[in-house]
Design a protein around this motif. Structure first.
Motif, PDB file in Angstrom:
ATOM      1  N   PRO A   1       0.809  -1.219   0.000  1.00 49.72           N
ATOM      2  CA  PRO A   1       0.000   0.000   0.000  1.00 49.72           C
ATOM      3  C   PRO A   1       0.844   1.271   0.000  1.00 49.72           C
ATOM      4  O   PRO A   1       0.524   2.222  -0.702  1.00 49.72           O
ATOM      5  CB  PRO A   1      -0.795  -0.091   1.305  1.00 49.72           C
ATOM      6  CG  PRO A   1      -0.723  -1.514   1.721  1.00 49.72           C
ATOM      7  CD  PRO A   1       0.601  -2.011   1.221  1.00 49.72           C
TER       8      PRO A   1
ATOM      9  N   ARG B   1      -7.771   0.768  -4.740  1.00 50.87           N
ATOM     10  CA  ARG B   1      -8.055  -0.480  -5.454  1.00 50.87           C
ATOM     11  C   ARG B   1      -7.907  -0.325  -6.962  1.00 50.87           C
ATOM     12  O   ARG B   1      -7.558  -1.264  -7.670  1.00 50.87           O
ATOM     13  CB  ARG B   1      -9.455  -0.967  -5.094  1.00 50.87           C
ATOM     14  CG  ARG B   1      -9.578  -1.313  -3.607  1.00 50.87           C
ATOM     15  CD  ARG B   1     -11.038  -1.344  -3.181  1.00 50.87           C
ATOM     16  NE  ARG B   1     -11.616  -2.664  -3.302  1.00 50.87           N
ATOM     17  CZ  ARG B   1     -11.653  -3.541  -2.301  1.00 50.87           C
ATOM     18  NH1 ARG B   1     -11.148  -3.237  -1.143  1.00 50.87           N
ATOM     19  NH2 ARG B   1     -12.194  -4.724  -2.484  1.00 50.87           N
TER      20      ARG B   1
ATOM     21  N   TYR C   1      -3.243   2.323  -1.182  1.00 50.40           N
ATOM     22  CA  TYR C   1      -4.535   1.867  -0.655  1.00 50.40           C
ATOM     23  C   TYR C   1      -5.667   2.121  -1.637  1.00 50.40           C
ATOM     24  O   TYR C   1      -6.817   2.243  -1.248  1.00 50.40           O
ATOM     25  CB  TYR C   1      -4.870   2.584   0.665  1.00 50.40           C
ATOM     26  CG  TYR C   1      -4.142   2.029   1.857  1.00 50.40           C
ATOM     27  CD1 TYR C   1      -4.411   0.741   2.323  1.00 50.40           C
ATOM     28  CD2 TYR C   1      -3.184   2.775   2.531  1.00 50.40           C
ATOM     29  CE1 TYR C   1      -3.749   0.227   3.420  1.00 50.40           C
ATOM     30  CE2 TYR C   1      -2.521   2.274   3.638  1.00 50.40           C
ATOM     31  CZ  TYR C   1      -2.814   0.995   4.074  1.00 50.40           C
ATOM     32  OH  TYR C   1      -2.168   0.492   5.164  1.00 50.40           O
TER      33      TYR C   1
ATOM     34  N   ASP D   1      -7.641   0.775   7.024  1.00 49.42           N
ATOM     35  CA  ASP D   1      -7.657  -0.314   6.060  1.00 49.42           C
ATOM     36  C   ASP D   1      -8.246  -1.563   6.709  1.00 49.42           C
ATOM     37  O   ASP D   1      -8.590  -1.566   7.892  1.00 49.42           O
ATOM     38  CB  ASP D   1      -6.249  -0.574   5.524  1.00 49.42           C
ATOM     39  CG  ASP D   1      -5.293  -1.048   6.602  1.00 49.42           C
ATOM     40  OD1 ASP D   1      -5.600  -2.012   7.323  1.00 49.42           O
ATOM     41  OD2 ASP D   1      -4.214  -0.439   6.737  1.00 49.42           O
TER      42      ASP D   1
ATOM     43  N   GLN E   1      -6.056   5.728   8.792  1.00 46.55           N
ATOM     44  CA  GLN E   1      -5.854   4.873   7.632  1.00 46.55           C
ATOM     45  C   GLN E   1      -7.047   3.950   7.365  1.00 46.55           C
ATOM     46  O   GLN E   1      -7.531   3.831   6.253  1.00 46.55           O
ATOM     47  CB  GLN E   1      -4.586   4.020   7.811  1.00 46.55           C
ATOM     48  CG  GLN E   1      -4.054   3.481   6.517  1.00 46.55           C
ATOM     49  CD  GLN E   1      -3.669   4.633   5.605  1.00 46.55           C
ATOM     50  OE1 GLN E   1      -2.678   5.290   5.782  1.00 46.55           O
ATOM     51  NE2 GLN E   1      -4.505   4.890   4.613  1.00 46.55           N
TER      52      GLN E   1
END
Lengths: 343, 343
Positions: B79, B113, B111, B201, B199
């Motif tokens: 990432p 996609r 991060y 994630d 973040q």
DNA sequence: CTGAAAGCGCTTACAG
DNA sequence: CTGAAAGCGCTTACAG
């Protein structure tokens, strides 16, 4: 599934020939159109492009490399990945290169000239379009490899003093940065300014020589103010060196650490030891790494443009790959002293 | 200079044919001998090897890739490069891969996609021997690309809960780590344990769900204890979040930061604000990054085996490249809670 | 166990 | 501006 049918060697991917056939041109023309080579009729270019798009054609880099004797790889050699400085360099270079269709091959030398040479040899076997390499001081075989290969090369982080017979460099004057930081300390009234360093690579030595020059000019140089440790740099080591210097050189009133991680470690050690910075002793660092502005007190340091160096070096390499001048360039991106509260 | 003389396309490098000729065998045999394929007479192998050595033969990766439809590249997608966690992962994987003759192609997804998918597409066009990818949650196109390509793949940092239809994974149980750290805090007597994250994630969310589970079991969960910020993680942000939580949730007596950089920033902010840790509020982090043991007070955190993950994943990939089982493996490398003085 | 031949998917002199 | 042909340097069915 494979459009080529019976051929047992084919991969099933759409090839240039597929595109050419569908566009009603020869593979040569399709190849030229796709690469934007002039001397192809605009209408054909358009046709080839749209067919290529429609078929989802993706050129095979291996075939291209084999035929053209030039891959889309650019090698980049850095000493360490554990120093944020080099990661910044890598990230910026990689981003720029990728935007122009080049893949980055990264090599970590661990400051080992043998390993550097070995890595370069490996990379060169890939016929890279170019190479980016940290520093200007390399072993003779490394330099020879670079020259014989004829691959465009740019050196990072320091400026050549004439040791480069080929290749460009982009960086800043490390000696001058060391000099100016020391002069700042002197101007602020510090009298015994120690220089504390680890890693001891060429650039660290340049900073030290700047420090020594400033002290000498001020009539304040003493060998006992040098505190060198060849270990790898770390916060922990910085803390240790700080304690040692204070214990063994009690008269020191300022410490210039060659890198921010060392200086950060010193600041943290000061906190633990109850030593007031900068009242009892000033601490300054180098590079302005992450966290330096968050320290207590915030760290005075030299901000170095490593991201811009990575980007500019990549850009410069790109120019040379495109066959501009083989001339050796030397780009000075400067530095900036950031005064915060630790000195 | 070029041994092949008149040929305008040749590169001048020693080729397999040169070696074969000098060794008095056919190129096919030389090829097999060099690659250690069995079914070549030992004496011939030896002869070819020594001739190859003498001539300084280096195989051309592009030619090899084109002929075999398999390059010596391994792609790795992470990432960020600005988080030491991923740099450790990268370094370990790269080192292992290189020791086995593979080149690492690194991609930074931020991060995103879309970017992940785009990078993967690019890398796949290079026919990599394998791919290493962070996380198990990817977009459908990304997963499809991976499956269609048939390229061996291993997912890093987390354990699949079944979302993986192909590929292996190596990591640890993020949820369990979050749970256990929270239980430790509860055992130590903290009553209002906030979870502060940036973040956001997938892995951070898993840690949070572990935290929530522990609190719920203890009857201490309140939504107001969640403090989420989608920005990128940094020391500075950690400091800010720390101040905000203290101001807006004065009853909180412990803060579990989802990452060490945040926690380090909080510790530094506490120093600036004159807040005693852990007496007034405890602070714990995650990952045990560089510097956490140097903080004042030293940070209690979860040590995660990212270097071992990188290495093991590379190793696993290597096995699968060698054509072992296509079976999906799932390797749990665990974690360790490191109790220091901040809680 | 070995070799001749074909072929991987492109690029690039060369000729027109 | 375009195309036919050769060739980049390997690997790999195929035949022996």
């Amino acid at each position: 599934m494979p459009p080529s049918g019976a051929n047992p060697r084919a991969t099933g991917r759409t090839t240039l020939s597929d595109v050419a056939r569908a566009a009603g041109v020869s593979p040569s023309t399709a190849s030229r159109a796709l690469r934007g080579e002039r001397a192809v009729h605009p209408q054909l270019v358009e046709r080839v492009l749209s067919v290529s798009q429609r078929l989802g054609y993706v050129p095979d880099p291996a075939a291209r490399a084999l035929a053209s004797r030039r891959s889309d790889h650019v090698a980049i050699l850095i000493p360490l990945l554990s120093n944020a400085l080099f990661v910044d360099l890598l990230e910026a270079a990689q981003k720029t290169l990728r935007a122009h269709g080049y893949q980055t091959l990264m090599g970590v030398t661990h400051y080992d000239r043998q390993e550097e040479e070995q890595l370069l040899r490996e990379f060169l076997s890939h016929r890279p379009a170019g190479v980016l390499i940290t520093g200007v001081d390399h072993s003779a075989p490394t330099l020879a490899l670079l020259e014989r290969s004829q691959v465009p090369c740019v050196h990072l982080m320091e400026l050549s003093g004439g040791e480069l017979t080929a290749g460009s460099c982009v960086g800043f004057d490390q000696t001058l940065a060391g000099l100016q930081m020391t002069q700042l300390l002197l101007r602020k009234g510090y009298r015994r300014v120690a220089f504390a360093a680890a890693q001891l690579d060429a650039r660290v030595m340049q900073r030290m020589s700047g420090w020594r020059q400033a002290l000498t000019e001020a009539g304040r140089y003493e060998p006992a103010l040098e505190w060198l440790n060849p270990s790898v740099s770390s916060l922990e080591l910085g803390g240790k060196m700080f304690e040692q210097i204070l214990a063994q050189r009690p008269a020191v009133d300022a410490i210039f650490f060659c890198n921010d991680d060392l200086a950060q470690g010193a600041l943290l050690a000061a906190l633990r030891l109850g030593i007031e910075v900068p009242r009892q002793v000033a601490v300054v660092g180098f590079n302005d790494l992450t966290g330096s502005d968050q320290m207590v007190p915030p760290l005075t340091t030299v901000r170095t443009p490593r991201a811009r160096i990575g980007e500019a070096a990549a850009q410069m390499l790109l120019e040379r790959i495109k066959g501009a001048s083989g001339a050796m360039a030397r780009l000075d991106l400067g530095f900036e002293i950031v005064e915060r509260a630790s000195a």
